[in-house]
Design an enzyme around this catalytic site. Sequence first.
Site, PDB file in Angstrom:
ATOM      1  N   ASP A   1      -6.236   3.404   1.432  1.00  0.00           N
ATOM      2  CA  ASP A   1      -5.462   4.439   2.129  1.00  0.00           C
ATOM      3  C   ASP A   1      -6.367   5.304   2.985  1.00  0.00           C
ATOM      4  O   ASP A   1      -7.551   5.475   2.672  1.00  0.00           O
ATOM      5  CB  ASP A   1      -4.780   5.356   1.126  1.00  0.00           C
ATOM      6  CG  ASP A   1      -5.800   6.267   0.452  1.00  0.00           C
ATOM      7  OD1 ASP A   1      -6.543   5.759  -0.414  1.00  0.00           O
ATOM      8  OD2 ASP A   1      -5.907   7.451   0.833  1.00  0.00           O
TER       9      ASP A   1
ATOM     10  N   ILE B   1     -15.656   1.910   3.052  1.00  0.00           N
ATOM     11  CA  ILE B   1     -14.924   0.681   2.725  1.00  0.00           C
ATOM     12  C   ILE B   1     -15.519  -0.521   3.447  1.00  0.00           C
ATOM     13  O   ILE B   1     -15.536  -1.641   2.910  1.00  0.00           O
ATOM     14  CB  ILE B   1     -13.405   0.817   3.010  1.00  0.00           C
ATOM     15  CG1 ILE B   1     -12.667  -0.408   2.476  1.00  0.00           C
ATOM     16  CG2 ILE B   1     -13.115   1.042   4.498  1.00  0.00           C
ATOM     17  CD1 ILE B   1     -12.900  -0.718   1.030  1.00  0.00           C
TER      18      ILE B   1
ATOM     19  N   GLY C   1     -10.861   7.006  -1.945  1.00  0.00           N
ATOM     20  CA  GLY C   1      -9.792   6.166  -1.425  1.00  0.00           C
ATOM     21  C   GLY C   1     -10.340   5.084  -0.512  1.00  0.00           C
ATOM     22  O   GLY C   1     -11.432   4.557  -0.772  1.00  0.00           O
ATOM     23  N   GLU C   2      -9.580   4.709   0.517  1.00  0.00           N
ATOM     24  CA  GLU C   2      -9.946   3.678   1.505  1.00  0.00           C
ATOM     25  C   GLU C   2      -9.899   2.266   0.918  1.00  0.00           C
ATOM     26  O   GLU C   2     -10.082   1.296   1.640  1.00  0.00           O
ATOM     27  CB  GLU C   2     -11.356   3.897   2.089  1.00  0.00           C
ATOM     28  CG  GLU C   2     -11.573   5.210   2.788  1.00  0.00           C
ATOM     29  CD  GLU C   2     -12.992   5.341   3.354  1.00  0.00           C
ATOM     30  OE1 GLU C   2     -13.803   4.398   3.220  1.00  0.00           O
ATOM     31  OE2 GLU C   2     -13.285   6.405   3.940  1.00  0.00           O
ATOM     32  N   GLY C   3      -9.731   2.146  -0.394  1.00  0.00           N
ATOM     33  CA  GLY C   3      -9.844   0.849  -1.044  1.00  0.00           C
ATOM     34  C   GLY C   3     -11.225   0.623  -1.637  1.00  0.00           C
ATOM     35  O   GLY C   3     -11.548  -0.493  -2.061  1.00  0.00           O
TER      36      GLY C   3
END
Lengths: 350, 350
Positions: free
Chosen positions: A173, A96, A315-317
């Site tokens: 997340d 991210i 995830g993580e954005g």
Amino acid sequence: MLQQTIQTIAPLNEEAMARARARQDQLTKPAGSLGRLEDLSVQLAGITGVLNPPLARRAVLVAAGDHGVTAEGVSAFPSEVTPQMVLNFLNGGAAINVLARQAGARVVVIDAGVAADLPEHEDLIPAKVAPGTANFAQGPAMTRDQAVQSIEAGIAALEREYRRGLDIVATGDMGIGNTTPSSAICAVLTGADIDQVTGRGTGINDEARRHKVEVIRRGLELNRPDPNDPIDVLAKVGGFEIGAIAGIILGAAARRIPVLVDGFISTAGALIAAGLSPLSKGYMIAAHRSVEPGHQIMQEHLGLSPIFQLDLRLGEGTGGALAMPVVASAVAILNEMATFADAGVSEKIE
Amino acid sequence: MLQQTIQTIAPLNEEAMARARARQDQLTKPAGSLGRLEDLSVQLAGITGVLNPPLARRAVLVAAGDHGVTAEGVSAFPSEVTPQMVLNFLNGGAAINVLARQAGARVVVIDAGVAADLPEHEDLIPAKVAPGTANFAQGPAMTRDQAVQSIEAGIAALEREYRRGLDIVATGDMGIGNTTPSSAICAVLTGADIDQVTGRGTGINDEARRHKVEVIRRGLELNRPDPNDPIDVLAKVGGFEIGAIAGIILGAAARRIPVLVDGFISTAGALIAAGLSPLSKGYMIAAHRSVEPGHQIMQEHLGLSPIFQLDLRLGEGTGGALAMPVVASAVAILNEMATFADAGVSEKIE
């Protein structure tokens, strides 16, 4: 705070959307030929009320939390990875961070419930509801008060970033085990079959996936979350970071800021947000469609169509950061292209 | 020049690809969790031979040409729009100008066969094979020599831009009527049914689309292009800008430069290029999947999977420009992320 935020959320600005649509039809291209880019420019007008909203101040808000349900062996990675990855975010070494740098966005982490002490850091918002949820296969993941507290942590984080300057935000997340509560939320709120919405997460095999389905089934039978009460669903089978993501989305909608919803976990948060405020859906932009099989079901339930389909499942954005330049391009098209009249280009033969 | 270019094209660098794959598996994320971004980083390594290729010098090469087959009434816009849009490109007012600015790319137009005199301009490469093709419903669109000439115009344009400095290129097209030859090329080279690969172009209705199918059917029956001879197919039912796009792709592959293939017309050019040099496929990156129904069939035939699915149907290289930051992000991931060892993050439980 939650009720006040929900009450602040208003419909999209129809007048601005009509102006954006009318302008799209005057630009030097066949009407509709830029497809979803045109829709995005209209949505941004509806969100912000103007055709040329500033988009330079960008943030990815990554909510982190741990999950008691990992005791059931539902993840391929140990829970200690959650705080390790938070440190990786703060040190700039995670996916991210790379993608946010490419997109010109800052990364801010919210500790909504990591099961470890984390250092003070300017990019870490301490908002730990508890050091991890309880194991929802044996009882509720959290209390109703904690569920509200996790959502309010997200709203507060959005407000903090709004004060620093924020034109567009992406949710992210981090939480080992968090596809399990996300699949549970998806099953309850969309009515889909558990098996159909449960995937491999970070990379479990067939047998472990079948076990994960059984753990979710047991948790839902034990806790009986009320599908008409999103806070009950979050409390019974959710996660602190999922609540925080719902809060980020509600906070963004209340501030009329476009919010890029990332992958499977972020979209579980979006389901909670949409349950609390159906109007918040107008502020959501689906960044991508994950490999997780429940993601498509959630997106269809929310009426969201993804920008990317890149088989991401991190995830993580990450998808949200990737999509920021696309949103900026959609707005640039609306504002910078010549019209047929400007450019002396002949229009369609009727 | 064409034969020499084809002979220069070499396979991807397997050793660099293996190194890229090995590094991806050490980065702090579950293996494979960045999906097609990981594949892109590996492909870029194979193309350039290094894991961190420079990508700052970017160009969209938009090939323009007119089509005799417009006499059959296959398009919703008059042919005069082709030169009008070229002027729009040179004045910076078209969609491709906006998206290329967002991507930090220059736009260079190749006049491969526009049926009008165009002014001298630093961003316009004059390479007119003829002022528009002949109507392929009544005979071949061009001679075999002209077909080769159009491909060589694309190679020469790529070489010109290479000398100016070029790390990544996107193909683009402008030519009223050019979905008609593209559908014809698609039908011949993939073996698909004409009706199945013929769409609405810039926006014709059902009746006009049925007529377009009949025009293509007549053209193919009359000209009988040889599916084993891509130059014959280009000559019989193609277009000058489609030939030029094939040349851009071949030229890029010869120089080991990644080439973003835009929409339906660009992918028709890619089919010609792949027919002439199957190795050139390794250098192609599919930017998006167009609304045109034949696009998916072409991409599957070429083994290409698109980055975006945004319902675009404009051409000009718009999808290619949008995809440039995604390719840059894929390469940044490979080079800038921390490894498990660097970041002290625990690995998967085996």
